[in-house]
Write an enzyme that holds these catalytic residues in place. Structure first.
Site, PDB file in Angstrom:
ATOM      1  N   GLY A   1      44.129  35.916  35.046  1.00  0.00           N
ATOM      2  CA  GLY A   1      42.687  36.103  34.851  1.00  0.00           C
ATOM      3  C   GLY A   1      41.916  36.002  36.154  1.00  0.00           C
ATOM      4  O   GLY A   1      41.019  36.807  36.432  1.00  0.00           O
ATOM      5  N   CYS A   2      42.265  35.014  36.955  1.00  0.00           N
ATOM      6  CA  CYS A   2      41.550  34.808  38.224  1.00  0.00           C
ATOM      7  C   CYS A   2      41.832  35.943  39.201  1.00  0.00           C
ATOM      8  O   CYS A   2      40.952  36.344  39.963  1.00  0.00           O
ATOM      9  CB  CYS A   2      41.924  33.459  38.828  1.00  0.00           C
ATOM     10  SG  CYS A   2      41.385  32.083  37.783  1.00  0.00           S
TER      11      CYS A   2
END
Length: 157
Positions: free
Chosen positions: A46-47
């Site tokens: 996600g990051c």
């Protein structure tokens, strides 16, 4: 846990080390609009998606007068690896003690699979040229966040 920031609040100043070990302060960006985004961990799916979205939008954000700074609890060496692997061209800052995340209301209670714990809340705060908060978003989604932010900032007509 610190209170969440709201538009009109003074953005807390900070000085943190970037991926190269250089000190970067919010005051370095005075006179410019700055997007300060908090993400939980470098090199996680996600990051990485969120960071790459910021990277891919950076030229158009800068053309609209915005600088971008990413902050996470990762150590400097993890940030250096992340920046290198993903060719990130904006500052990534290390907030291992999460004091800055706390000051920005981006550190607090999280729930995951029924477990409650303290952690970084994916958040974005836009600071105006005078150091005031112009937009604060908490619990943002990694995917599609930059596109939503661009809409919220009225950058996409």
């Amino acid at each position: 846990m610190a209170e969440r920031l709201i538009p009109g609040d003074a953005a807390p100043d900070f000085t943190l080390q970037d991926a190269t070990g250089k000190s970067v302060s919010l005051s370095d960006f005075q006179g410019r609009k700055t997007i300060v985004y908090f993400y939980p961990a470098a090199s996680t799916p996600g990051c990485t998606k969120e960071a790459c979205d910021f990277r891919d939008s950076l030229a158009s954000l800068q053309a609209a007068g915005y600088e971008v700074v990413g902050i996470s609890p990762d150590p400097v060496d993890a940030l250096a690896k992340f920046a290198s692997e993903e060719e990130l061209t904006f500052p990534l800052l290390s907030d291992q003690e999460h004091a800055v995340a706390d000051a920005y209301g981006a550190w607090g209670e999280k729930k995951n699979y029924g477990r409650t714990y303290q952690g970084l809340i994916r958040s974005t705060v836009v600071v105006d040229p005078d150091g005031k908060v112009s937009l604060a978003q908490y619990n943002v989604r990694a995917t599609g966040h930059v596109a939503k932010l661009r809409r919220d900032l009225k950058l996409d007509k």
